[in-house]
Design an enzyme around this catalytic site. Structure first.
Site, PDB file in Angstrom:
ATOM      1  N   ASP A   1      -5.677   5.069  -4.147  1.00 26.22           N
ATOM      2  CA  ASP A   1      -6.713   4.944  -3.139  1.00 26.22           C
ATOM      3  C   ASP A   1      -8.089   5.131  -3.760  1.00 26.22           C
ATOM      4  O   ASP A   1      -8.436   6.230  -4.194  1.00 26.22           O
ATOM      5  CB  ASP A   1      -6.467   6.016  -2.068  1.00 26.22           C
ATOM      6  CG  ASP A   1      -7.411   5.877  -0.893  1.00 26.22           C
ATOM      7  OD1 ASP A   1      -8.064   4.832  -0.768  1.00 26.22           O
ATOM      8  OD2 ASP A   1      -7.510   6.829  -0.096  1.00 26.22           O
TER       9      ASP A   1
ATOM     10  N   ASP B   1     -12.898  -1.301  -1.269  1.00 26.50           N
ATOM     11  CA  ASP B   1     -11.900  -0.270  -1.000  1.00 26.50           C
ATOM     12  C   ASP B   1     -10.503  -0.845  -1.211  1.00 26.50           C
ATOM     13  O   ASP B   1     -10.183  -1.906  -0.678  1.00 26.50           O
ATOM     14  CB  ASP B   1     -12.080   0.200   0.455  1.00 26.50           C
ATOM     15  CG  ASP B   1     -11.120   1.312   0.836  1.00 26.50           C
ATOM     16  OD1 ASP B   1     -10.655   2.033  -0.061  1.00 26.50           O
ATOM     17  OD2 ASP B   1     -10.834   1.457   2.038  1.00 26.50           O
TER      18      ASP B   1
END
Ligand SMILES: *[C@@H]1O[C@H](CO)[C@@H](O)[C@H](O)[C@H]1NC(C)=O
Length: 462
Positions: free
Chosen positions: A145, A341
């Protein structure tokens, strides 16, 4: 005199000519992708490509798989359906928006010196890598992440763990494990921490109400057999719950001090790269280090958000659909800002940018039958009866004049042959940050160079 002015005139024409050539070549890419629809649909078996950048002694390369695909060690018996996945994606985006705006409000209130922590985003976190913790190493498959910083895994005795696929890590079986004390500066670097019998306790609350708490620890982290980080600091999670699937934990690739990128800076110089596969039945890679050995990568400046220092911002300036630049005022992008992201699925655009994209796309897709909306996706098509389709190219232009043409797998979210949707959505507020999501990143080699403050792209990475 006459010859001087004619020379100047000649120079003017030359410059004008160069400018024109430049403009043309910039807009010069195919208007449509012609694709075999089967290539957009995942298969039941994993086709591992083993694609990765050329091996380098200074680089560690891990295989990246989609959490719910046939290449994943964590495949569930019952995968979440598309609507659930997209709804969770929206929870993640809401958390990112709350965090960016809440912190912005706090910024205005200068008296408040306590770092606000309304929740890291999690939601979907679709891609996993397998790394080894402890001595001897225990393999653990973790979500990776770029949107958060703390790396953590579930740890024994674990009074409150969710079910995971691999055996839960047991610190008492690792000869290199140590707790970190409350007086350590590493403890104060955490956004959320407390103290139990002088051991530092960490906590991360994600935006979708998933959470993890436990002891801040250090141990050996084995990325590959030749790339090992000793005394790697991570959360040994004793109380964890949320949408982690059966993953053992999470690898935090954000920009703050606790992230693996910062901790491994002496070894890898703040450089990492990944390639996300085109479907959930193929594989990609995550590499650390090897900065100067990437070829054909076009870089754009990596910007920093004043309010969310862990996110990777970049400067989106324009969008092209079918080779044509959409008419969107540059302030539409600059007012909102844009992050990239790995964990957000669908790219989010400021409302004005999304509506321009959608109408251009719909116009160029008018030959196809439309299909019902799917969760946050409102521009869907029914391709049943077709084996080949022709879809407009989409390209993003970033600061520094680089234009990236999205891969043909990075435009549609294909739920089924009869429901394939434009994989972009509009934000509700014009000031909500835009997000380059993971569908749009498919097949790019995306390079993050924190030292040079640059983010780069090259096509066909995996
Ligand atoms: C880490 O700290 C916890 C809580 O104080 C304790 O139960 C555990 O035994 C410690 N582990 C090690 C290896 O020191």
């Amino acid at each position: 005199m006459a010859s001087l002015s004619s020379a100047l005139c000649y120079l003017c024409f030359l410059l004008l000519f160069l400018a024109l050539v430049c403009e043309c070549s910039r807009g010069k890419f195919e208007a449509y992708h012609t694709i075999d629809i089967q290539t957009l649909l995942p298969r039941d078996v994993c086709s591992s490509t083993e694609a990765s950048p050329s091996p380098s002694p200074s680089r560690a390369s891990l295989k990246v798989v989609h959490r719910h695909g046939p290449c994943s060690p964590l495949r569930l018996k019952q995968n979440p359906d598309h609507k659930q996945m997209l709804d969770r994606d929206q929870s993640r985006v809401n958390a990112i928006h709350t965090r960016t705006t809440t912190n912005a409000d706090l910024q205005a209130n200068a008296a408040n010196s306590i770092p606000a922590h309304t929740g890291d985003s999690l939601g979907t976190g679709n891609y996993v890598v397998t790394v080894g913790f402890g001595t001897p190493r225990r393999d653990q498959s973790v979500i990776f992440d770029t949107g958060s910083d703390v790396t953590w895994i579930q740890c024994r005795p674990c009074p409150s763990c969710y079910q995971q696929r691999e055996p839960v890590f047991d610190p008492s079986h690792s000869s290199t494990y140590a707790n970190i004390s409350c007086s350590s500066s590493y403890c104060s670097e955490l956004d959320l921490s407390s103290c139990t019998s002088s051991t530092c306790v960490y906590g991360v609350q994600y935006g979708d109400n998933s959470y993890t708490t436990g002891f801040l620890a250090q141990d050996t982290l084995t990325l590959t057999s030749s790339q090992v980080l000793s005394n790697f600091r991570f959360g040994c999670g004793e109380n964890n719950d949320g949408l982690f699937g059966e993953a053992a934990g999470l690898l935090g690739l954000g920009r703050e001090k606790v992230s693996i990128v910062s901790q491994a800076f002496p070894k890898f110089g703040g450089v990492f790269a990944y390639c996300l596969p085109s479907t959930s039945s193929s594989t990609g890679y995550l590499t650390f280090g090897g900065g100067s050995t990437f070829s054909n990568v076009k870089f754009t400046p990596m910007l920093t958000g004043r309010n969310t220092p862990s996110h990777y911002y970049l400067d989106l300036v324009a969008i092209y659909v079918g080779g044509q630049r959409l008419s969107i005022s540059p302030t539409v992008f600059s007012d909102a800002g844009t992050i990239i992201d790995s964990g957000t699925v669908i790219s989010r655009l400021p409302p004005a940018a999304y509506s321009a994209l959608r109408s251009a796309f719909r116009q160029l897709m008018s030959r196809y039958k439309s299909a019902p909306a799917l969760s946050i996706l409102d521009t869907c098509y029914d391709f049943s009866g077709y084996s080949q389709i022709s879809i407009p190219t989409v390209a993003l232009q970033f600061g520094g004049g680089i234009t990236t043409i999205l891969d043909s797998s990075g435009i549609l979210y294909v739920a089924s042959k009869s429901q394939a949707c434009l994989a972009f959505a509009g934000n509700s507020g014009a000031k909500d940050v835009g997000i380059i999501g993971n569908v749009q990143q498919r097949k790019f080699n995306v390079v993050y160079d924190v030292a040079k403050k640059a983010i780069g792209f090259s096509p066909n990475g995996c």
